[in-house]
Write an enzyme that holds these catalytic residues in place. Structure first.
Site, PDB file in Angstrom:
ATOM      1  N   CYS A   1      -4.683   2.475  -3.669  1.00  0.00           N
ATOM      2  CA  CYS A   1      -3.636   3.088  -3.047  1.00  0.00           C
ATOM      3  C   CYS A   1      -2.479   2.008  -3.302  1.00  0.00           C
ATOM      4  O   CYS A   1      -1.571   1.860  -2.443  1.00  0.00           O
ATOM      5  CB  CYS A   1      -3.730   3.322  -1.686  1.00  0.00           C
ATOM      6  SG  CYS A   1      -4.700   4.591  -1.291  1.00  0.00           S
TER       7      CYS A   1
ATOM      8  N   HIS B   1       1.022  -1.134  -0.028  1.00  0.00           N
ATOM      9  CA  HIS B   1      -0.026  -0.012  -0.109  1.00  0.00           C
ATOM     10  C   HIS B   1       0.817   0.982  -0.084  1.00  0.00           C
ATOM     11  O   HIS B   1       2.009   1.183   0.634  1.00  0.00           O
ATOM     12  CB  HIS B   1      -0.985  -0.007   1.131  1.00  0.00           C
ATOM     13  CG  HIS B   1      -1.954   0.833   1.259  1.00  0.00           C
ATOM     14  ND1 HIS B   1      -1.749   2.280   1.709  1.00  0.00           N
ATOM     15  CD2 HIS B   1      -3.307   0.772   1.122  1.00  0.00           C
ATOM     16  CE1 HIS B   1      -2.714   2.975   1.899  1.00  0.00           C
ATOM     17  NE2 HIS B   1      -3.797   2.154   1.249  1.00  0.00           N
TER      18      HIS B   1
ATOM     19  N   ASP C   1       2.770  -4.167   7.996  1.00  0.00           N
ATOM     20  CA  ASP C   1       1.663  -3.449   7.844  1.00  0.00           C
ATOM     21  C   ASP C   1       0.554  -4.449   8.193  1.00  0.00           C
ATOM     22  O   ASP C   1       0.263  -5.351   7.150  1.00  0.00           O
ATOM     23  CB  ASP C   1       1.642  -3.070   6.362  1.00  0.00           C
ATOM     24  CG  ASP C   1       0.425  -2.194   6.064  1.00  0.00           C
ATOM     25  OD1 ASP C   1      -0.664  -2.666   6.824  1.00  0.00           O
ATOM     26  OD2 ASP C   1      -0.028  -1.798   5.359  1.00  0.00           O
TER      27      ASP C   1
ATOM     28  N   GLN D   1      -4.708  -4.957   6.965  1.00  0.00           N
ATOM     29  CA  GLN D   1      -5.757  -6.101   6.642  1.00  0.00           C
ATOM     30  C   GLN D   1      -5.625  -7.113   7.252  1.00  0.00           C
ATOM     31  O   GLN D   1      -6.632  -8.174   6.761  1.00  0.00           O
ATOM     32  CB  GLN D   1      -5.420  -6.142   4.958  1.00  0.00           C
ATOM     33  CG  GLN D   1      -5.651  -4.856   3.877  1.00  0.00           C
ATOM     34  CD  GLN D   1      -6.762  -4.384   4.034  1.00  0.00           C
ATOM     35  OE1 GLN D   1      -8.019  -4.960   4.269  1.00  0.00           O
ATOM     36  NE2 GLN D   1      -7.095  -3.148   3.614  1.00  0.00           N
TER      37      GLN D   1
END
Length: 407
Positions: A361, A121, A198, A201
């Site tokens: 993104c 992202h 990250d 999600q």
């Protein structure tokens, strides 16, 4: 708890859009909120709205207890060792920027390497681009396999003794790929690098244990996991956070302020300048309570079934391309030949079906896929197989509409 019981907690789902029953398939962008979260926010503003940490009156004490109680819920949710390792942020983007700006700028030099992947992202690309420009470090990308997966072999080839930071998303917001971040962390550490995850999600959909992953930093967003917008968290190993300088300074994060020198509070507050996101944190705490009542294992299993069913049904549509590996999280990104994704989303919206269209993104990934944009249907604990059937009907209708338009 059955699916209808779960859906009953989400008042927004009980409405019509454009005269049709709402089918919300855009939870990867932001999830809907259960009444438990809505009521927690309402209760804070109605009953004990006050600033935290600063006052000794009753409302201030109750607000502080709610805010710090939410931090403990996040700690347990990701199994951090200490509340001092949990920093409240505005979301994943802010959390990753803190790591890049504070840890990256202090620890990177000319010739050092930052390793990310093509599927990241923008929030996990641009901060590293900026740090690389400032420090002279080199930004490197782990190549993807033909189906969009990251293999450990490719990680081994990309990470070297010059690598100082590896930052990879746990689940792709476009491909649905579930990345082996625990094994990637082992490779990073073997080469002397820190591992940043990250989890935007991943956190809403599967159990996360930062100690088991042995990651050094992990970022998540509340609004994707049934919580409010504008709240998230950064996890960092205590020994690393203690050495890092705050990115924002001002009130709340200070210990002592003199005319020419100041000192910071201890963790985690030295990273939380100004009045914090009190209501958001309390709402996130309520969201965690809700998710744990349902069970992350149950949520993950439900979404895997929906993703498998969606791929099976959507594969029946001639001219429809699905991107990403077969084994995936609960989303399907796709294109219909000769139909722009924005047109797909517009026609579906006319039938009350909400999907995402655009570059998500993830423009470097779009370039890798050799497309300008895609459409995406993403699923969560409140979605049903009947809604996927409605999606498929809508896609067939979309294809027929544009086929007729060209005649």
């Amino acid at each position: 708890m059955n699916i209808q019981d779960i859906r009953s907690y989400f008042p927004i789902l009980d409405q019509e859009v454009n005269g049709k029953k709402l089918v919300y398939l855009d939870s990867a962008a932001t999830s809907q909120k259960p009444v438990q979260v809505i009521e927690a926010l309402d209760r804070y503003y109605r009953e004990y709205n006050s600033n935290v940490h600063r006052g000794v009156h009753t409302l201030g004490t109750k607000a502080t207890d709610g805010y710090e109680g939410a931090r403990e819920k996040v700690r347990k949710f990701i199994n951090a060792k200490s509340m001092q390792e949990v920093i409240f942020t505005r979301g994943t983007t802010t959390a990753l920027n803190i790591v890049a700006e504070s840890y990256g700028n202090a620890n990177l030099n000319q010739g050092d390497e930052i390793v990310i992947s093509y599927m990241e992202h923008h929030a996990n690309i641009i901060p590293w681009q900026q740090v690389a420009k400032k420090t002279g470090a080199t930004l490197k990308y782990v190549p993807l396999t033909d189906d969009g997966s990251i293999t450990l072999e490719n990680v081994e080839k990309t990470v070297t003794s010059n690598t100082k930071i590896v930052s990879i998303m746990m689940v792709s917001n476009v491909l649905g790929a579930i990345n082996p971040v625990k094994d990637i962390a082992e490779i990073a550490h073997r080469n002397g690098a820190v591992m940043v995850v990250d989890a935007a999600q991943a956190a809403p959909h599967m159990k996360i244990d930062v100690q088991d992953l042995n990651c050094d930093f992990l970022a998540l967003s509340g609004h994707k996991m049934c919580g409010p917008t504008g709240i998230g968290a950064l996890y960092g190993k205590r020994e690393l956070l203690e050495k890092m300088e705050p990115v924002e300074t001002g009130g709340e994060m200070i210990d002592f302020v003199g005319l020419y020198e100041s000192s910071w509070k201890e963790l985690p507050w030295k990273f939380e300048a100004g009045t914090p996101i009190i209501a958001g944190a309390i709402g996130l705490g309520a969201a965690i309570d809700f998710l744990e009542e349902i069970g992350l294992e149950n949520i993950e299993a439900h979404e895997h079934k929906l993703a498998e069913y969606a791929m099976e049904r959507m594969s029946e549509i001639e001219g429809l391309t699905i991107y990403g590996p077969k084994k995936r999280a609960g989303l399907v990104t796709f294109n219909i030949s000769d139909v722009h994704p924005h047109d797909v989303a517009t026609v579906l919206d006319a039938d009350g079906i909400a999907v995402r269209a655009g570059h998500h993104c993830a423009q470097p990934l779009m370039k890798w896929l050799e497309v300008s944009a895609t459409a995406r249907a993403s699923f969560y604990l409140y979605n049903t197989s009947e809604e996927i059937d409605k999606l498929v009907e809508g896609l067939i209708k979309t294809k027929e509409y544009f086929s007729d338009a060209w005649i």
